[in-house]
Enzyme design. Structure first.
Site, PDB file in Angstrom:
ATOM      1  N   HIS A 135      -7.590   9.395  -1.882  1.00 42.44           N
ATOM      2  CA  HIS A 135      -6.944   9.388  -0.559  1.00 42.44           C
ATOM      3  C   HIS A 135      -7.836   9.951   0.541  1.00 42.44           C
ATOM      4  O   HIS A 135      -7.825   9.480   1.676  1.00 42.44           O
ATOM      5  CB  HIS A 135      -5.621  10.150  -0.615  1.00 42.44           C
ATOM      6  N   ASP A 157       0.838  -1.203   0.000  1.00 45.30           N
ATOM      7  CA  ASP A 157       0.000   0.000   0.000  1.00 45.30           C
ATOM      8  C   ASP A 157       0.875   1.256   0.000  1.00 45.30           C
ATOM      9  O   ASP A 157       1.623   1.493   0.938  1.00 45.30           O
ATOM     10  CB  ASP A 157      -0.882  -0.010   1.264  1.00 45.30           C
ATOM     11  N   LYS A 208      -2.738   5.800  -4.082  1.00 43.42           N
ATOM     12  CA  LYS A 208      -3.863   6.694  -3.761  1.00 43.42           C
ATOM     13  C   LYS A 208      -3.735   8.002  -4.522  1.00 43.42           C
ATOM     14  O   LYS A 208      -2.648   8.590  -4.573  1.00 43.42           O
ATOM     15  CB  LYS A 208      -3.897   6.983  -2.252  1.00 43.42           C
ATOM     16  N   TYR A 237       2.909   9.839  -0.387  1.00 42.79           N
ATOM     17  CA  TYR A 237       4.043   9.280   0.381  1.00 42.79           C
ATOM     18  C   TYR A 237       5.384   9.544  -0.310  1.00 42.79           C
ATOM     19  O   TYR A 237       6.438   9.323   0.282  1.00 42.79           O
ATOM     20  CB  TYR A 237       3.882   7.762   0.613  1.00 42.79           C
TER      21      TYR A 237
HETATM   22  N1  LIG Z   1      -5.471   6.263   3.807  1.00 47.42           N
HETATM   23  C1  LIG Z   1      -4.924   7.015   4.734  1.00 47.42           C
HETATM   24  O1  LIG Z   1      -5.266   8.195   4.906  1.00 47.42           O
HETATM   25  C2  LIG Z   1      -3.871   6.416   5.625  1.00 47.42           C
HETATM   26  C3  LIG Z   1      -3.501   7.067   6.808  1.00 47.42           C
HETATM   27  C4  LIG Z   1      -2.549   6.458   7.629  1.00 47.42           C
HETATM   28  C5  LIG Z   1      -2.001   5.234   7.260  1.00 47.42           C
HETATM   29  N2  LIG Z   1      -2.350   4.629   6.077  1.00 47.42           N
HETATM   30  C6  LIG Z   1      -1.771   3.330   5.655  1.00 47.42           C
HETATM   31  O2  LIG Z   1      -1.730   2.425   6.748  1.00 47.42           O
HETATM   32  C7  LIG Z   1      -0.386   2.034   6.993  1.00 47.42           C
HETATM   33  C8  LIG Z   1      -0.148   1.742   8.451  1.00 47.42           C
HETATM   34  O3  LIG Z   1      -0.426   2.854   9.266  1.00 47.42           O
HETATM   35  P1  LIG Z   1       0.702   3.618  10.097  1.00 47.42           P
HETATM   36  O4  LIG Z   1       1.926   3.696   9.263  1.00 47.42           O
HETATM   37  O5  LIG Z   1       0.066   4.866  10.578  1.00 47.42           O
HETATM   38  O6  LIG Z   1       0.985   2.770  11.390  1.00 47.42           O
HETATM   39  P2  LIG Z   1       0.773   1.286  12.009  1.00 47.42           P
HETATM   40  O7  LIG Z   1       0.963   0.245  10.976  1.00 47.42           O
HETATM   41  O8  LIG Z   1      -0.460   1.301  12.815  1.00 47.42           O
HETATM   42  O9  LIG Z   1       2.006   1.276  13.034  1.00 47.42           O
HETATM   43  C9  LIG Z   1       3.326   1.375  12.583  1.00 47.42           C
HETATM   44  C10 LIG Z   1       4.235   1.423  13.805  1.00 47.42           C
HETATM   45  O10 LIG Z   1       4.206   0.150  14.455  1.00 47.42           O
HETATM   46  C11 LIG Z   1       5.540  -0.356  14.530  1.00 47.42           C
HETATM   47  N3  LIG Z   1       5.486  -1.821  14.291  1.00 47.42           N
HETATM   48  C12 LIG Z   1       4.955  -2.462  13.233  1.00 47.42           C
HETATM   49  N4  LIG Z   1       5.077  -3.793  13.371  1.00 47.42           N
HETATM   50  C13 LIG Z   1       5.720  -4.003  14.535  1.00 47.42           C
HETATM   51  C14 LIG Z   1       6.134  -5.162  15.228  1.00 47.42           C
HETATM   52  N5  LIG Z   1       5.888  -6.378  14.756  1.00 47.42           N
HETATM   53  N6  LIG Z   1       6.770  -5.012  16.424  1.00 47.42           N
HETATM   54  C15 LIG Z   1       7.005  -3.771  16.942  1.00 47.42           C
HETATM   55  N7  LIG Z   1       6.618  -2.638  16.324  1.00 47.42           N
HETATM   56  C16 LIG Z   1       5.979  -2.747  15.128  1.00 47.42           C
HETATM   57  C17 LIG Z   1       6.310   0.340  13.438  1.00 47.42           C
HETATM   58  O11 LIG Z   1       7.664   0.422  13.799  1.00 47.42           O
HETATM   59  P3  LIG Z   1       8.820  -0.055  12.768  1.00 47.42           P
HETATM   60  O12 LIG Z   1       8.608   0.759  11.524  1.00 47.42           O
HETATM   61  O13 LIG Z   1      10.063   0.253  13.512  1.00 47.42           O
HETATM   62  O14 LIG Z   1       8.621  -1.520  12.536  1.00 47.42           O
HETATM   63  C18 LIG Z   1       5.658   1.730  13.445  1.00 47.42           C
HETATM   64  O15 LIG Z   1       6.198   2.532  14.482  1.00 47.42           O
HETATM   65  C19 LIG Z   1       0.419   3.208   6.434  1.00 47.42           C
HETATM   66  O16 LIG Z   1       1.778   2.874   6.239  1.00 47.42           O
HETATM   67  C20 LIG Z   1      -0.332   3.486   5.177  1.00 47.42           C
HETATM   68  O17 LIG Z   1      -0.004   2.543   4.178  1.00 47.42           O
HETATM   69  C21 LIG Z   1      -3.294   5.206   5.271  1.00 47.42           C
END
Ligand SMILES: NC(=O)c1ccc[n+]([C@@H]2O[C@H](COP(=O)([O-])OP(=O)(O)OC[C@H]3O[C@@H](n4cnc5c(N)ncnc54)[C@H](OP(=O)(O)O)[C@@H]3O)[C@@H](O)[C@H]2O)c1
Length: 288
Positions: A109, A46, A76, A51
């Site tokens: 988005h 994704d 997106k 980004y």
């Molecule tokens: N459509 C939208 O508006 C929108 C908005 C926000 C997000 N998104 C999408 O959703 C995705 C995920 O959301 P997000 O990036 O906000 O955060 P998330 O996936 O909820 O959390 C990411 C965090 O968790 C940590 N983490 C992940 N796996 C882990 C594990 N197994 N053990 C320990 N820590 C872990 C990561 O650290 P490390 O990196 O150090 O592993 C990072 O700090 C985004 O990357 C994006 O693709 C979309």
């Protein structure tokens, strides 16, 4: 293994049940992250125009050595694009930047530009224009599926009333302690798959004692419990990491959270503080 399982979109296209999030992975690191994820078994990535790593993601796809047809790539359309002409050129630009002949899915988005996120102006007309451009790219075979992100019920209705192709997904903020149950139900009732972004609350769930304790009871990590929670609600989790150890851990979610514990998780007090990321519109912040 969960990475091989798929949901079926309304148009019949299969989408792998767990996708790798890439928000905040720098363009220079994205190719390696994608290649590592594919090596581990991920088939769904994704990204987004916003980004600024579509180029690296595209490179990662080529570097992975896996057949293009085996992968499911989502990007997106930038939130600020609310006219037909701009949407047409942005869709073509993503294909070019990623170096792909087709993209598996492209989603709007946000219904509003980020500076107006969750405001009163719903940009109904602009979203219909952007949708028309997505429909045409879909019909032309440039996109295998099209959808929405951050759309509330009224925003989804606006598209449904005007569309010839129905949206196949709505990607929204959904995690333990902050699950918009009404919107999830409404969306799923329309046969639109709900993708859960920030399934680990951008990392904040790691600090929640109640969640930590329950994860210990199951002998899993907090991210594993968080991802499993989303899956058991019929949603598609998009955990982000560039760390191969975390990628493996997040894919290892073949366990079941009991109904009782699901109820407990559904009722955990809402996390409102997303740390440094609290300034982002998706986490309640406001842009100038
Ligand atoms: N459509 C939208 O508006 C929108 C908005 C926000 C997000 N998104 C999408 O959703 C995705 C995920 O959301 P997000 O990036 O906000 O955060 P998330 O996936 O909820 O959390 C990411 C965090 O968790 C940590 N983490 C992940 N796996 C882990 C594990 N197994 N053990 C320990 N820590 C872990 C990561 O650290 P490390 O990196 O150090 O592993 C990072 O700090 C985004 O990357 C994006 O693709 C979309």
């Amino acid at each position: 293994m969960m990475l091989k399982e798929t949901y079926r979109l309304a148009n019949g296209v299969e989408i792998p049940k767990i996708g790798l999030g890439t928000w905040m992975i720098e363009n220079d690191d994205a190719a390696q992250a994608v290649a590592d994820a594919v090596e581990i078994g991920y088939r769904h990535i994704d990204t987004a125009q916003a980004y600024q790593n579509e180029d690296g993601v595209g490179e990662g796809i080529r570097k992975s050595g896996v057949d293009r047809e085996e992968l499911f790539i989502t990007t997106k359309l930038a939130a600020e694009i609310k006219s037909y002409d701009e949407a047409v050129s942005a869709i073509n630009q993503s294909l070019k930047t990623m170096g792909l002949d087709y993209i598996d899915m492209m989603i709007i988005h946000s219904p509003q530009p980020w500076k107006d996120f969750a405001g009163e102006d719903r940009y109904f007309e602009g979203n219909r224009e952007a949708w028309k451009a997505l429909e045409e790219a879909y019909e032309a075979g440039k996109l295998r599926a099209i959808g929405l992100s951050n759309f509330q019920k009224e925003d989804v209705e606006n598209i449904l009333e005007a569309s010839t192709v129905k949206p196949m997904v709505n990607q929204i903020l959904a995690h333990i302690s902050n699950t918009p149950f009404d919107l999830v139900q409404y969306t799923q009732d329309q046969d639109i798959l709900v993708e859960a972004y920030s399934p680990i609350a951008h990392g904040e769930l790691l600090k929640n004692d109640q969640v930590v304790q329950l994860a210990e009871k199951y002998g899993v990590s907090v991210p594993q419990l968080s991802i499993r929670y989303v899956l058991q609600l019929g949603m598609l989790p998009l955990p982000k990491t560039a760390n191969p150890k975390h990628m493996k851990n997040n894919a290892d979610v073949d366990f079941t959270i009991s109904e009782e514990d699901m109820d407990f998780l559904k009722n955990i007090e809402t996390i409102k503080d997303y740390g440094e990321a609290s300034v982002m519109p998706v986490f309640g912040g406001k842009l100038d």
